[in-house]
Design a protein around this motif. Structure first.
Motif, PDB file in Angstrom:
ATOM      1  N   LEU A  34     -19.601  11.271  14.969  1.00  0.00           N
ATOM      2  CA  LEU A  34     -19.882  10.136  14.095  1.00  0.00           C
ATOM      3  C   LEU A  34     -21.041   9.329  14.655  1.00  0.00           C
ATOM      4  O   LEU A  34     -21.285   9.323  15.864  1.00  0.00           O
ATOM      5  CB  LEU A  34     -18.663   9.205  13.989  1.00  0.00           C
ATOM      6  CG  LEU A  34     -17.301   9.813  13.636  1.00  0.00           C
ATOM      7  CD1 LEU A  34     -16.547  10.246  14.888  1.00  0.00           C
ATOM      8  CD2 LEU A  34     -16.459   8.816  12.867  1.00  0.00           C
ATOM      9  N   TYR A  36     -22.401   5.275  14.535  1.00  0.00           N
ATOM     10  CA  TYR A  36     -22.090   3.905  14.184  1.00  0.00           C
ATOM     11  C   TYR A  36     -23.319   3.051  14.472  1.00  0.00           C
ATOM     12  O   TYR A  36     -24.097   3.324  15.377  1.00  0.00           O
ATOM     13  CB  TYR A  36     -20.918   3.365  15.008  1.00  0.00           C
ATOM     14  CG  TYR A  36     -19.560   3.886  14.603  1.00  0.00           C
ATOM     15  CD1 TYR A  36     -19.073   5.082  15.109  1.00  0.00           C
ATOM     16  CD2 TYR A  36     -18.762   3.174  13.715  1.00  0.00           C
ATOM     17  CE1 TYR A  36     -17.826   5.559  14.740  1.00  0.00           C
ATOM     18  CE2 TYR A  36     -17.506   3.640  13.342  1.00  0.00           C
ATOM     19  CZ  TYR A  36     -17.054   4.823  13.865  1.00  0.00           C
ATOM     20  OH  TYR A  36     -15.802   5.294  13.497  1.00  0.00           O
ATOM     21  N   LYS A  38     -24.483  -1.021  15.184  1.00  0.00           N
ATOM     22  CA  LYS A  38     -23.883  -2.273  15.638  1.00  0.00           C
ATOM     23  C   LYS A  38     -24.924  -3.374  15.740  1.00  0.00           C
ATOM     24  O   LYS A  38     -25.939  -3.214  16.423  1.00  0.00           O
ATOM     25  CB  LYS A  38     -23.196  -2.056  16.995  1.00  0.00           C
ATOM     26  CG  LYS A  38     -22.356  -3.255  17.436  1.00  0.00           C
ATOM     27  CD  LYS A  38     -21.668  -2.966  18.740  1.00  0.00           C
ATOM     28  CE  LYS A  38     -20.721  -4.120  19.126  1.00  0.00           C
ATOM     29  NZ  LYS A  38     -21.403  -5.391  19.274  1.00  0.00           N
ATOM     30  N   GLY A  43     -18.588  -5.869  15.075  1.00  0.00           N
ATOM     31  CA  GLY A  43     -18.045  -4.570  15.425  1.00  0.00           C
ATOM     32  C   GLY A  43     -18.924  -3.455  14.904  1.00  0.00           C
ATOM     33  O   GLY A  43     -19.767  -3.670  14.027  1.00  0.00           O
ATOM     34  N   PRO A  44     -18.768  -2.240  15.442  1.00  0.00           N
ATOM     35  CA  PRO A  44     -19.549  -1.094  14.948  1.00  0.00           C
ATOM     36  C   PRO A  44     -19.242  -0.800  13.483  1.00  0.00           C
ATOM     37  O   PRO A  44     -18.097  -0.896  13.052  1.00  0.00           O
ATOM     38  CB  PRO A  44     -19.077   0.060  15.849  1.00  0.00           C
ATOM     39  CG  PRO A  44     -18.488  -0.592  17.055  1.00  0.00           C
ATOM     40  CD  PRO A  44     -17.894  -1.868  16.576  1.00  0.00           C
ATOM     41  N   PHE A  46     -19.465   2.110  10.558  1.00  0.00           N
ATOM     42  CA  PHE A  46     -19.589   3.550  10.379  1.00  0.00           C
ATOM     43  C   PHE A  46     -20.786   3.875   9.493  1.00  0.00           C
ATOM     44  O   PHE A  46     -20.997   3.250   8.445  1.00  0.00           O
ATOM     45  CB  PHE A  46     -18.307   4.101   9.755  1.00  0.00           C
ATOM     46  CG  PHE A  46     -18.410   5.530   9.302  1.00  0.00           C
ATOM     47  CD1 PHE A  46     -18.469   5.840   7.954  1.00  0.00           C
ATOM     48  CD2 PHE A  46     -18.479   6.555  10.227  1.00  0.00           C
ATOM     49  CE1 PHE A  46     -18.576   7.155   7.533  1.00  0.00           C
ATOM     50  CE2 PHE A  46     -18.589   7.874   9.822  1.00  0.00           C
ATOM     51  CZ  PHE A  46     -18.635   8.176   8.471  1.00  0.00           C
ATOM     52  N   PHE A  89     -24.741   3.978  18.015  1.00  0.00           N
ATOM     53  CA  PHE A  89     -23.881   4.722  18.929  1.00  0.00           C
ATOM     54  C   PHE A  89     -23.482   6.052  18.301  1.00  0.00           C
ATOM     55  O   PHE A  89     -23.095   6.092  17.127  1.00  0.00           O
ATOM     56  CB  PHE A  89     -22.600   3.941  19.235  1.00  0.00           C
ATOM     57  CG  PHE A  89     -22.809   2.698  20.041  1.00  0.00           C
ATOM     58  CD1 PHE A  89     -22.912   1.451  19.433  1.00  0.00           C
ATOM     59  CD2 PHE A  89     -22.901   2.773  21.422  1.00  0.00           C
ATOM     60  CE1 PHE A  89     -23.099   0.305  20.180  1.00  0.00           C
ATOM     61  CE2 PHE A  89     -23.091   1.624  22.180  1.00  0.00           C
ATOM     62  CZ  PHE A  89     -23.194   0.396  21.559  1.00  0.00           C
ATOM     63  N   LEU A 101     -12.106   8.053  19.953  1.00  0.00           N
ATOM     64  CA  LEU A 101     -13.549   8.234  20.007  1.00  0.00           C
ATOM     65  C   LEU A 101     -14.072   8.093  21.432  1.00  0.00           C
ATOM     66  O   LEU A 101     -13.673   7.190  22.166  1.00  0.00           O
ATOM     67  CB  LEU A 101     -14.240   7.205  19.113  1.00  0.00           C
ATOM     68  CG  LEU A 101     -13.907   7.306  17.619  1.00  0.00           C
ATOM     69  CD1 LEU A 101     -14.543   6.153  16.855  1.00  0.00           C
ATOM     70  CD2 LEU A 101     -14.383   8.629  17.057  1.00  0.00           C
ATOM     71  N   PHE A 103     -17.668   7.433  23.115  1.00  0.00           N
ATOM     72  CA  PHE A 103     -18.971   6.933  22.693  1.00  0.00           C
ATOM     73  C   PHE A 103     -20.053   7.226  23.721  1.00  0.00           C
ATOM     74  O   PHE A 103     -19.801   7.281  24.932  1.00  0.00           O
ATOM     75  CB  PHE A 103     -18.916   5.407  22.517  1.00  0.00           C
ATOM     76  CG  PHE A 103     -18.243   4.963  21.246  1.00  0.00           C
ATOM     77  CD1 PHE A 103     -16.869   4.792  21.193  1.00  0.00           C
ATOM     78  CD2 PHE A 103     -18.986   4.685  20.109  1.00  0.00           C
ATOM     79  CE1 PHE A 103     -16.241   4.362  20.025  1.00  0.00           C
ATOM     80  CE2 PHE A 103     -18.379   4.254  18.942  1.00  0.00           C
ATOM     81  CZ  PHE A 103     -17.004   4.099  18.904  1.00  0.00           C
ATOM     82  N   GLY A 104     -21.284   7.354  23.220  1.00  0.00           N
ATOM     83  CA  GLY A 104     -22.451   7.318  24.073  1.00  0.00           C
ATOM     84  C   GLY A 104     -22.793   5.872  24.403  1.00  0.00           C
ATOM     85  O   GLY A 104     -22.144   4.935  23.934  1.00  0.00           O
ATOM     86  N   GLY A 105     -23.830   5.697  25.212  1.00  0.00           N
ATOM     87  CA  GLY A 105     -24.192   4.365  25.670  1.00  0.00           C
ATOM     88  C   GLY A 105     -25.009   3.548  24.679  1.00  0.00           C
ATOM     89  O   GLY A 105     -25.233   2.359  24.897  1.00  0.00           O
TER      90      GLY A 105
ATOM     91  N   TYR B  35     -10.316  -0.570  21.731  1.00  0.00           N
ATOM     92  CA  TYR B  35     -11.414  -0.185  22.606  1.00  0.00           C
ATOM     93  C   TYR B  35     -11.912  -1.429  23.336  1.00  0.00           C
ATOM     94  O   TYR B  35     -11.718  -2.550  22.887  1.00  0.00           O
ATOM     95  CB  TYR B  35     -12.590   0.403  21.807  1.00  0.00           C
ATOM     96  CG  TYR B  35     -12.288   1.714  21.106  1.00  0.00           C
ATOM     97  CD1 TYR B  35     -11.677   1.720  19.853  1.00  0.00           C
ATOM     98  CD2 TYR B  35     -12.618   2.934  21.687  1.00  0.00           C
ATOM     99  CE1 TYR B  35     -11.395   2.912  19.202  1.00  0.00           C
ATOM    100  CE2 TYR B  35     -12.350   4.133  21.042  1.00  0.00           C
ATOM    101  CZ  TYR B  35     -11.742   4.112  19.800  1.00  0.00           C
ATOM    102  OH  TYR B  35     -11.469   5.303  19.164  1.00  0.00           O
ATOM    103  N   GLY B  42     -21.273   1.740  25.748  1.00  0.00           N
ATOM    104  CA  GLY B  42     -20.574   2.037  24.509  1.00  0.00           C
ATOM    105  C   GLY B  42     -19.107   1.649  24.631  1.00  0.00           C
ATOM    106  O   GLY B  42     -18.590   1.489  25.735  1.00  0.00           O
ATOM    107  N   LEU B  91     -12.347  -4.406  20.908  1.00  0.00           N
ATOM    108  CA  LEU B  91     -12.519  -3.941  19.531  1.00  0.00           C
ATOM    109  C   LEU B  91     -11.271  -3.224  19.046  1.00  0.00           C
ATOM    110  O   LEU B  91     -10.646  -2.469  19.791  1.00  0.00           O
ATOM    111  CB  LEU B  91     -13.700  -2.972  19.447  1.00  0.00           C
ATOM    112  CG  LEU B  91     -15.083  -3.557  19.737  1.00  0.00           C
ATOM    113  CD1 LEU B  91     -16.073  -2.451  20.050  1.00  0.00           C
ATOM    114  CD2 LEU B  91     -15.564  -4.381  18.553  1.00  0.00           C
ATOM    115  N   GLY B 107     -13.085  -3.616  13.477  1.00  0.00           N
ATOM    116  CA  GLY B 107     -13.124  -5.047  13.237  1.00  0.00           C
ATOM    117  C   GLY B 107     -14.299  -5.677  13.971  1.00  0.00           C
ATOM    118  O   GLY B 107     -15.049  -4.983  14.653  1.00  0.00           O
ATOM    119  N   PRO B 108     -14.443  -7.015  13.841  1.00  0.00           N
ATOM    120  CA  PRO B 108     -15.587  -7.706  14.445  1.00  0.00           C
ATOM    121  C   PRO B 108     -15.470  -7.888  15.954  1.00  0.00           C
ATOM    122  O   PRO B 108     -16.447  -8.230  16.609  1.00  0.00           O
ATOM    123  CB  PRO B 108     -15.594  -9.060  13.737  1.00  0.00           C
ATOM    124  CG  PRO B 108     -14.170  -9.271  13.369  1.00  0.00           C
ATOM    125  CD  PRO B 108     -13.626  -7.916  13.044  1.00  0.00           C
TER     126      PRO B 108
END
Lengths: 113, 115
Positions: A34, A36, A38, A43-44, A46, A89, A101, A103-105, B35, B42, B91, B107-108
């Motif tokens: 995926l 995302y 930001k 928040g991220p 999608f 991301f 998930l 995630f990358g940096g 998270y 990330g 998060l 969410g935010p």
């Protein structure tokens, strides 16, 4: 052990041109990927996803490419717009691992008008 | 259709205090994830629930952290005896039931600062 890596911390592109963001992963068991976006203090959000059984998925200005043999995916944004300026991301998941998930940096994209 | 909501959005606390965050997922989403994101990194997985069952906890989740999801609706994340290293964005994400794969909607976030 960073299983998902985004090696470019930042990218600057002119409005109207293509933005290409890259992501590499090490775990061949990932089956879903995926992207995302930001903004600061949010928040991220999608953007787009791709299953490991596909090599391309397109949604409007966004296209994600997956090269399983190279364990590499990329996000193309065409044409880039100033509102695309954000941190992007990539993330990967495994259905057998609860789809959590990894995630990358992140890559910070700046689209110049 | 409202998105994922988190409260509070910001929390400043002194080291050693306890804090609790709340997450309300999108209605009918049966999976809920927590998270943590620190500056320049990330998000990192902490824990997740399917309905009211907590199915996995990351090694990042020390004994000072506890999460609940009573009745499979909202979730709370509590940090006891906070430390400065707990300062981060927390998060919450939710995903719907159905076939593989599931997309998570975030969410935010709650930004925590431990002084």
């Amino acid at each position: 052990d960073q299983q998902v890596k985004q090696n470019s911390p930042s990218l600057s592109v002119q409005e109207g041109r293509i933005s290409i963001l890259n992501c590499d992963y090490t775990n061949s068991m990932f089956d879903y990927f995926l992207w995302y976006k930001k903004y600061p203090a949010e928040g991220p959000t999608f953007l787009i996803s791709i299953s490991s059984i596909k090599d391309k998925n397109e949604d409007g200005r966004f296209t994600v490419f997956l090269n399983k043999s190279a364990k590499h995916l990329s996000l193309h944004i065409v044409p880039s717009q100033p509102g695309d300026s954000a941190v992007y991301f990539c993330a990967a998941s495994r259905a057998a691992a609860g789809n959590k998930l990894t995630f990358g940096g992140g890559t910070r994209v700046l689209v110049k008008p | 259709d409202t998105g994922v909501s988190q409260n509070p959005r910001h929390k400043i606390t002194k080291r050693g205090q306890n804090v609790t965050f709340r997450c309300d997922p999108i209605s009918e989403h049966n999976r809920l994830y927590w998270y943590r994101q620190t500056l320049g990194q990330g998000p990192e997985f902490l824990t997740y629930f399917q309905n009211e069952a907590q199915l996995e906890k990351s090694r990042l989740l020390s004994d000072r952290f506890s999460a609940e999801r009573p009745k499979g609706s909202f979730s709370t994340l509590e940090i006891q005896r906070t430390e400065q290293g707990d300062s981060a964005m927390y998060l919450c994400a939710s995903s719907p039931p159905g076939g593989v794969p599931w997309t998570q909607y975030f969410g935010p976030g709650t930004r925590l600062l431990v002084l």
